[in-house]
Design a protein around this motif. Structure first.
Motif, PDB file in Angstrom:
ATOM      1  N   SER A  86       7.587   1.126  11.337  1.00 38.18           N
ATOM      2  CA  SER A  86       7.398  -0.234  11.161  1.00 38.18           C
ATOM      3  C   SER A  86       5.901  -0.690  11.062  1.00 38.18           C
ATOM      4  O   SER A  86       5.139   0.257  11.616  1.00 38.18           O
ATOM      5  CB  SER A  86       7.934  -0.939  12.399  1.00 38.18           C
ATOM      6  N   TYR A  87       5.509  -1.620  10.430  1.00 37.70           N
ATOM      7  CA  TYR A  87       4.406  -2.304  10.400  1.00 37.70           C
ATOM      8  C   TYR A  87       4.075  -2.771  11.777  1.00 37.70           C
ATOM      9  O   TYR A  87       4.953  -3.667  12.329  1.00 37.70           O
ATOM     10  CB  TYR A  87       3.888  -3.146   9.487  1.00 37.70           C
ATOM     11  N   THR A  88       2.827  -2.656  12.499  1.00 36.99           N
ATOM     12  CA  THR A  88       2.638  -3.280  13.574  1.00 36.99           C
ATOM     13  C   THR A  88       1.329  -4.159  13.359  1.00 36.99           C
ATOM     14  O   THR A  88       0.387  -3.824  12.464  1.00 36.99           O
ATOM     15  CB  THR A  88       2.461  -2.548  14.835  1.00 36.99           C
ATOM     16  N   ILE A 136       9.116   8.354   4.320  1.00 33.48           N
ATOM     17  CA  ILE A 136       9.063   7.278   5.298  1.00 33.48           C
ATOM     18  C   ILE A 136       9.391   5.925   4.708  1.00 33.48           C
ATOM     19  O   ILE A 136       8.492   5.516   3.879  1.00 33.48           O
ATOM     20  CB  ILE A 136       7.744   7.397   6.205  1.00 33.48           C
ATOM     21  N   GLU A 137      10.547   5.348   4.879  1.00 34.78           N
ATOM     22  CA  GLU A 137      10.770   4.102   4.183  1.00 34.78           C
ATOM     23  C   GLU A 137      10.601   2.813   5.371  1.00 34.78           C
ATOM     24  O   GLU A 137      11.178   2.991   6.520  1.00 34.78           O
ATOM     25  CB  GLU A 137      12.116   4.070   3.601  1.00 34.78           C
ATOM     26  N   VAL A 138       9.716   1.962   4.956  1.00 39.82           N
ATOM     27  CA  VAL A 138       9.563   0.690   6.041  1.00 39.82           C
ATOM     28  C   VAL A 138      10.251  -0.283   5.504  1.00 39.82           C
ATOM     29  O   VAL A 138      10.317  -0.681   4.344  1.00 39.82           O
ATOM     30  CB  VAL A 138       7.875   0.578   6.048  1.00 39.82           C
ATOM     31  N   LYS A 139      11.200  -0.682   6.555  1.00 45.02           N
ATOM     32  CA  LYS A 139      11.922  -1.928   6.124  1.00 45.02           C
ATOM     33  C   LYS A 139      11.727  -3.066   6.944  1.00 45.02           C
ATOM     34  O   LYS A 139      11.097  -3.180   7.934  1.00 45.02           O
ATOM     35  CB  LYS A 139      13.453  -1.386   6.580  1.00 45.02           C
ATOM     36  N   TYR A 157       0.651  10.130   3.549  1.00 39.47           N
ATOM     37  CA  TYR A 157       0.142  10.061   2.021  1.00 39.47           C
ATOM     38  C   TYR A 157       1.167   8.884   1.418  1.00 39.47           C
ATOM     39  O   TYR A 157       2.009   8.548   1.591  1.00 39.47           O
ATOM     40  CB  TYR A 157       0.548  11.368   1.207  1.00 39.47           C
ATOM     41  N   ASP A 158       0.013   8.178   0.322  1.00 44.25           N
ATOM     42  CA  ASP A 158       0.861   7.248  -0.411  1.00 44.25           C
ATOM     43  C   ASP A 158       1.567   7.783  -1.353  1.00 44.25           C
ATOM     44  O   ASP A 158       1.420   9.076  -1.767  1.00 44.25           O
ATOM     45  CB  ASP A 158      -0.188   6.234  -0.874  1.00 44.25           C
ATOM     46  N   LYS A 159       2.159   7.144  -2.346  1.00 39.76           N
ATOM     47  CA  LYS A 159       2.829   7.545  -3.428  1.00 39.76           C
ATOM     48  C   LYS A 159       2.111   8.293  -4.602  1.00 39.76           C
ATOM     49  O   LYS A 159       2.704   8.887  -5.089  1.00 39.76           O
ATOM     50  CB  LYS A 159       3.894   6.377  -4.161  1.00 39.76           C
ATOM     51  N   ASP A 160       0.807   7.983  -4.576  1.00 35.42           N
ATOM     52  CA  ASP A 160       0.131   8.743  -5.339  1.00 35.42           C
ATOM     53  C   ASP A 160      -0.536   9.983  -4.878  1.00 35.42           C
ATOM     54  O   ASP A 160      -1.365  10.898  -5.555  1.00 35.42           O
ATOM     55  CB  ASP A 160      -1.101   8.135  -5.949  1.00 35.42           C
ATOM     56  N   GLY A 161      -0.339  10.522  -3.486  1.00 35.53           N
ATOM     57  CA  GLY A 161      -0.568  11.697  -2.938  1.00 35.53           C
ATOM     58  C   GLY A 161      -1.972  11.504  -2.366  1.00 35.53           C
ATOM     59  O   GLY A 161      -2.382  12.444  -2.034  1.00 35.53           O
ATOM     60  N   ASN A 162      -2.358  10.180  -2.108  1.00 31.42           N
ATOM     61  CA  ASN A 162      -3.758  10.121  -1.411  1.00 31.42           C
ATOM     62  C   ASN A 162      -3.567   9.975   0.014  1.00 31.42           C
ATOM     63  O   ASN A 162      -2.609   9.238   0.734  1.00 31.42           O
ATOM     64  CB  ASN A 162      -4.294   8.595  -1.699  1.00 31.42           C
ATOM     65  N   LYS A 163      -4.213  10.608   0.701  1.00 32.09           N
ATOM     66  CA  LYS A 163      -4.290  10.811   2.192  1.00 32.09           C
ATOM     67  C   LYS A 163      -4.691   9.474   2.837  1.00 32.09           C
ATOM     68  O   LYS A 163      -5.718   8.934   2.428  1.00 32.09           O
ATOM     69  CB  LYS A 163      -4.918  12.010   2.847  1.00 32.09           C
ATOM     70  N   LEU A 164      -3.963   9.143   3.743  1.00 30.61           N
ATOM     71  CA  LEU A 164      -4.258   7.877   4.477  1.00 30.61           C
ATOM     72  C   LEU A 164      -4.756   8.088   5.879  1.00 30.61           C
ATOM     73  O   LEU A 164      -4.237   9.071   6.561  1.00 30.61           O
ATOM     74  CB  LEU A 164      -2.913   6.764   4.524  1.00 30.61           C
ATOM     75  N   LYS A 165      -5.858   7.196   6.424  1.00 23.06           N
ATOM     76  CA  LYS A 165      -6.251   7.493   7.678  1.00 23.06           C
ATOM     77  C   LYS A 165      -5.385   7.193   8.859  1.00 23.06           C
ATOM     78  O   LYS A 165      -4.472   6.344   8.773  1.00 23.06           O
ATOM     79  CB  LYS A 165      -7.726   6.593   7.779  1.00 23.06           C
ATOM     80  N   GLN A 175       0.254  -1.725   2.249  1.00 27.42           N
ATOM     81  CA  GLN A 175       1.762  -2.005   2.283  1.00 27.42           C
ATOM     82  C   GLN A 175       2.438  -1.445   1.090  1.00 27.42           C
ATOM     83  O   GLN A 175       1.914  -1.565  -0.086  1.00 27.42           O
ATOM     84  CB  GLN A 175       1.977  -3.663   2.368  1.00 27.42           C
ATOM     85  N   ALA A 176       3.559  -0.886   1.376  1.00 26.21           N
ATOM     86  CA  ALA A 176       4.399  -0.081   0.117  1.00 26.21           C
ATOM     87  C   ALA A 176       5.577  -0.152   0.749  1.00 26.21           C
ATOM     88  O   ALA A 176       5.967  -0.213   1.963  1.00 26.21           O
ATOM     89  CB  ALA A 176       3.722   1.256   0.149  1.00 26.21           C
ATOM     90  N   ASN A 177       6.595   0.736  -0.096  1.00 24.79           N
ATOM     91  CA  ASN A 177       7.918   0.678   0.132  1.00 24.79           C
ATOM     92  C   ASN A 177       8.314   2.118   1.010  1.00 24.79           C
ATOM     93  O   ASN A 177       9.169   2.101   1.841  1.00 24.79           O
ATOM     94  CB  ASN A 177       8.870   0.487  -0.898  1.00 24.79           C
ATOM     95  N   SER A 178       7.231   3.009   0.795  1.00 21.57           N
ATOM     96  CA  SER A 178       7.521   4.314   1.316  1.00 21.57           C
ATOM     97  C   SER A 178       6.233   5.029   1.368  1.00 21.57           C
ATOM     98  O   SER A 178       5.278   4.832   0.551  1.00 21.57           O
ATOM     99  CB  SER A 178       8.706   5.122   0.371  1.00 21.57           C
TER     100      SER A 178
END
Length: 179
Positions: free
Chosen positions: A75-77, A176-179, A115-123, A153-156
């Motif tokens: 979840s987003y916090t 990881i899907e965030v709802k 990673y995001d949908k484009d394969g970029n590593k997130l911190k 913010q993204a869907n997954s």
């Protein structure tokens, strides 16, 4: 001359012994644990390549060697008051780890990458007083904790776990899907 031959022979024995010991350690074993405690083995042979590349989802329990990992929630916090999220959101992933083996096991947040949908590593996000999951697990014990990431913010997202103490650098992936 005899000393040189003895040293060369000794090095050869050490090298062969090292290779034998490393190969005896084997590959990281990965299996999905079903609700009924049935296990679907995923070993490294031609018949199970597809199972190895399986992407798990939130709620799946995955056994990696002797450690059972379950991503229980994502979840987003809100970011901490004085530590801004550079990408705009903080994704908090809740994790449960259980040691089903006979020896201690170690689980640490540094074994996980997002990673995001484009394969970029997130911190990773380091703004909270509560530390991310990390610890030794004795035989039959478990721990729960959280992983924190600075994300747009993204869907997954894709969460990748690579156990630090494995020889084959096997990757276990969750969608990881965030709802």
């Amino acid at each position: 001359m005899k000393v040189k031959k003895l040293i060369t022979a000794s090095l050869g024995v050490v090298l062969v012994s090292s290779i034998f010991l490393l190969s005896a350690c084997g590959e990281t074993e990965v299996s999905k644990v079903d609700n009924g405690d049935k296990k679907t083995e995923a070993k490294a042979d031609e018949n199970t390549k597809k199972k190895e590349n399986k992407v798990f989802k939130i709620g799946d329990t995955v056994k990696v060697n002797d450690v059972e990992l379950t991503i229980t929630k994502a979840s987003y916090t809100d970011p901490a008051p004085y530590t801004k999220a550079e990408k705009g959101k903080v994704l908090t992933i809740e994790l449960k780890a259980k040691n089903s083996g006979d020896t201690q096991a170690f689980v640490d947040n540094t074994d996980f990458n997002l990673y995001d949908k484009d394969g970029n590593k997130l911190k990773d996000y380091f703004g909270y007083d509560e530390m991310a999951v990390s610890g030794e697990l004795n035989k039959g014990k478990q721990l729960t904790g959280k992983l924190y990431f600075d994300v747009p913010q993204a869907n997954s997202y894709e969460l990748v776990y690579t156990p630090a103490f494995s020889l084959d650098s096997k990757e276990i992936k969750w969608n990881i899907e965030v709802k």
